[in-house]
Design an enzyme around this catalytic site. Structure first.
Site, PDB file in Angstrom:
ATOM      1  N   LYS A   9       0.834  -1.206   0.000  1.00 47.64           N
ATOM      2  CA  LYS A   9       0.000   0.000   0.000  1.00 47.64           C
ATOM      3  C   LYS A   9       0.872   1.262   0.000  1.00 47.64           C
ATOM      4  O   LYS A   9       2.088   1.188   0.247  1.00 47.64           O
ATOM      5  CB  LYS A   9      -0.925  -0.040   1.221  1.00 47.64           C
ATOM      6  CG  LYS A   9      -1.938  -1.193   1.173  1.00 47.64           C
ATOM      7  CD  LYS A   9      -2.917  -1.105   2.343  1.00 47.64           C
ATOM      8  CE  LYS A   9      -3.928  -2.248   2.283  1.00 47.64           C
ATOM      9  NZ  LYS A   9      -4.942  -2.138   3.359  1.00 47.64           N
ATOM     10  N   TYR A  49     -12.076  -2.216  -3.840  1.00 48.15           N
ATOM     11  CA  TYR A  49     -12.722  -2.245  -2.527  1.00 48.15           C
ATOM     12  C   TYR A  49     -14.251  -2.175  -2.625  1.00 48.15           C
ATOM     13  O   TYR A  49     -14.904  -1.675  -1.692  1.00 48.15           O
ATOM     14  CB  TYR A  49     -12.176  -1.115  -1.653  1.00 48.15           C
ATOM     15  CG  TYR A  49     -10.818  -1.429  -1.035  1.00 48.15           C
ATOM     16  CD1 TYR A  49     -10.635  -2.574  -0.257  1.00 48.15           C
ATOM     17  CD2 TYR A  49      -9.721  -0.588  -1.219  1.00 48.15           C
ATOM     18  CE1 TYR A  49      -9.401  -2.874   0.315  1.00 48.15           C
ATOM     19  CE2 TYR A  49      -8.479  -0.885  -0.639  1.00 48.15           C
ATOM     20  CZ  TYR A  49      -8.328  -2.025   0.120  1.00 48.15           C
ATOM     21  OH  TYR A  49      -7.113  -2.322   0.703  1.00 48.15           O
ATOM     22  N   PHE A  57     -15.746   3.883   6.884  1.00 47.85           N
ATOM     23  CA  PHE A  57     -14.327   4.124   6.588  1.00 47.85           C
ATOM     24  C   PHE A  57     -14.026   4.157   5.092  1.00 47.85           C
ATOM     25  O   PHE A  57     -12.883   4.401   4.700  1.00 47.85           O
ATOM     26  CB  PHE A  57     -13.465   3.048   7.279  1.00 47.85           C
ATOM     27  CG  PHE A  57     -13.757   1.626   6.859  1.00 47.85           C
ATOM     28  CD1 PHE A  57     -13.181   1.091   5.712  1.00 47.85           C
ATOM     29  CD2 PHE A  57     -14.598   0.817   7.621  1.00 47.85           C
ATOM     30  CE1 PHE A  57     -13.446  -0.218   5.334  1.00 47.85           C
ATOM     31  CE2 PHE A  57     -14.861  -0.494   7.253  1.00 47.85           C
ATOM     32  CZ  PHE A  57     -14.284  -1.016   6.093  1.00 47.85           C
ATOM     33  N   ARG A  85      -2.026 -14.324   4.035  1.00 47.40           N
ATOM     34  CA  ARG A  85      -2.781 -13.617   5.086  1.00 47.40           C
ATOM     35  C   ARG A  85      -2.131 -13.855   6.458  1.00 47.40           C
ATOM     36  O   ARG A  85      -2.079 -12.961   7.300  1.00 47.40           O
ATOM     37  CB  ARG A  85      -4.249 -14.077   5.116  1.00 47.40           C
ATOM     38  CG  ARG A  85      -5.038 -13.711   3.857  1.00 47.40           C
ATOM     39  CD  ARG A  85      -5.536 -12.299   3.842  1.00 47.40           C
ATOM     40  NE  ARG A  85      -6.617 -12.053   4.768  1.00 47.40           N
ATOM     41  CZ  ARG A  85      -7.319 -10.925   4.802  1.00 47.40           C
ATOM     42  NH1 ARG A  85      -7.045  -9.917   3.958  1.00 47.40           N
ATOM     43  NH2 ARG A  85      -8.274 -10.751   5.669  1.00 47.40           N
ATOM     44  N   THR A  91      -6.018  -7.373  10.279  1.00 43.68           N
ATOM     45  CA  THR A  91      -6.222  -6.023   9.731  1.00 43.68           C
ATOM     46  C   THR A  91      -5.732  -4.923  10.664  1.00 43.68           C
ATOM     47  O   THR A  91      -5.110  -3.960  10.222  1.00 43.68           O
ATOM     48  CB  THR A  91      -7.735  -5.812   9.445  1.00 43.68           C
ATOM     49  OG1 THR A  91      -8.228  -6.947   8.734  1.00 43.68           O
ATOM     50  CG2 THR A  91      -7.966  -4.550   8.645  1.00 43.68           C
ATOM     51  N   ARG A 102       2.118  -6.819   9.360  1.00 42.87           N
ATOM     52  CA  ARG A 102       1.365  -5.726  10.002  1.00 42.87           C
ATOM     53  C   ARG A 102       1.732  -5.586  11.476  1.00 42.87           C
ATOM     54  O   ARG A 102       1.757  -4.473  12.010  1.00 42.87           O
ATOM     55  CB  ARG A 102      -0.134  -5.970   9.830  1.00 42.87           C
ATOM     56  CG  ARG A 102      -0.618  -5.666   8.402  1.00 42.87           C
ATOM     57  CD  ARG A 102      -2.007  -6.208   8.175  1.00 42.87           C
ATOM     58  NE  ARG A 102      -2.631  -5.691   6.965  1.00 42.87           N
ATOM     59  CZ  ARG A 102      -3.801  -6.135   6.500  1.00 42.87           C
ATOM     60  NH1 ARG A 102      -4.458  -7.093   7.141  1.00 42.87           N
ATOM     61  NH2 ARG A 102      -4.313  -5.627   5.400  1.00 42.87           N
ATOM     62  N   ASN A 112      -2.008   0.026   7.079  1.00 48.77           N
ATOM     63  CA  ASN A 112      -1.557  -1.302   7.488  1.00 48.77           C
ATOM     64  C   ASN A 112      -0.671  -1.977   6.445  1.00 48.77           C
ATOM     65  O   ASN A 112      -0.590  -3.187   6.369  1.00 48.77           O
ATOM     66  CB  ASN A 112      -2.740  -2.165   7.948  1.00 48.77           C
ATOM     67  CG  ASN A 112      -3.811  -2.285   6.884  1.00 48.77           C
ATOM     68  OD1 ASN A 112      -3.574  -1.985   5.723  1.00 48.77           O
ATOM     69  ND2 ASN A 112      -4.974  -2.745   7.270  1.00 48.77           N
ATOM     70  N   HIS A 115      -1.799  -5.386   1.440  1.00 53.65           N
ATOM     71  CA  HIS A 115      -3.083  -6.041   1.179  1.00 53.65           C
ATOM     72  C   HIS A 115      -2.826  -7.444   0.651  1.00 53.65           C
ATOM     73  O   HIS A 115      -1.895  -7.643  -0.130  1.00 53.65           O
ATOM     74  CB  HIS A 115      -3.882  -5.261   0.127  1.00 53.65           C
ATOM     75  CG  HIS A 115      -4.972  -6.081  -0.502  1.00 53.65           C
ATOM     76  ND1 HIS A 115      -6.200  -6.250   0.090  1.00 53.65           N
ATOM     77  CD2 HIS A 115      -5.004  -6.836  -1.636  1.00 53.65           C
ATOM     78  CE1 HIS A 115      -6.940  -7.056  -0.664  1.00 53.65           C
ATOM     79  NE2 HIS A 115      -6.238  -7.423  -1.723  1.00 53.65           N
ATOM     80  N   GLU A 126      -9.435  -9.970  -7.993  1.00 51.47           N
ATOM     81  CA  GLU A 126      -8.472  -8.875  -7.840  1.00 51.47           C
ATOM     82  C   GLU A 126      -7.349  -8.973  -8.871  1.00 51.47           C
ATOM     83  O   GLU A 126      -6.930  -7.961  -9.440  1.00 51.47           O
ATOM     84  CB  GLU A 126      -7.907  -8.886  -6.414  1.00 51.47           C
ATOM     85  CG  GLU A 126      -8.977  -8.475  -5.388  1.00 51.47           C
ATOM     86  CD  GLU A 126      -8.591  -8.785  -3.946  1.00 51.47           C
ATOM     87  OE1 GLU A 126      -7.452  -9.234  -3.683  1.00 51.47           O
ATOM     88  OE2 GLU A 126      -9.454  -8.579  -3.064  1.00 51.47           O
TER      89      GLU A 126
END
Ligand code: ATP
Ligand code: MG
Length: 137
Positions: A9, A49, A57, A85, A91, A102, A112, A115, A126
């Site tokens: 990110k 998203y 948010f 993950r 998250t 993270r 964070n 992704h 995606e």
């Protein structure tokens, strides 16, 4: 073999964590099969998203994810979606386990660092947003 979509990110790029994140996934044993750097348009961010549209948010999420360049990648390996993950951590970086990406580098829910797709179906969706099949090795 399973594919997953991973993105460094804007905060991760800005903080110089591209190599760290790629290194962790490589050392775990996943194979990098696609990579590009780009700045997301609001349209691409909204596609990415879509599941969060309408949440409180969401506006902040779109403005953050379009705020600077990101590194979009496809990684391949056994159970890659779940495995990535796990390496990323949950998250909320405050609760993410130290040793996870993270947990080690994240600042807050909005920043964070990374992704990763949350299911094989999400991964397929995606990957198609960012890559053509011929761009994957
Ligand atoms: P990502 O999809 O970015 O990999 P994730 O799958 O762990 O993260 P999601 O539930 O998909 O989490 O949320 C997407 C992003 O939206 C999160 O990474 C976070 O930046 C932001 N977000 C999610 N929930 C909240 C919240 N309650 N408050 C603020 N931001 C949130
Ligand atoms: Mg998600």
């Amino acid at each position: 073999m399973e594919r997953t979509f991973v993105m460094v990110k804007p905060d991760g790029v800005q903080r110089g964590l591209i190599a760290e994140i790629i290194g962790r996934l490589e050392k775990k044993g996943y194979k990098l099969i696609g990579l590009k750097m780009l700045t997301l348009t609001p349209e691409t961010a909204a596609l990415h998203y879509a599941e969060h549209a309408g949440k409180p948010f969401y506006p902040g999420l779109i403005s953050f994810i379009t705020s600077g360049p990101v590194v979009a990648m496809v990684w391949e390996g056994k159970n890659a979606v779940k495995g990535v993950r796990t390496l990323m951590g949950i998250t909320n970086p405050t609760e993410a386990i130290p040793g996870s990406i993270r947990g080690d580098y994240g600042i807050d829910m909005g920043r964070n660092v990374v992704h990763g797709s949350d299911s094989p179906v999400s991964a397929q969706r995606e990957i198609a947003i960012y890559f053509k099949e011929e761009e994957l090795v």
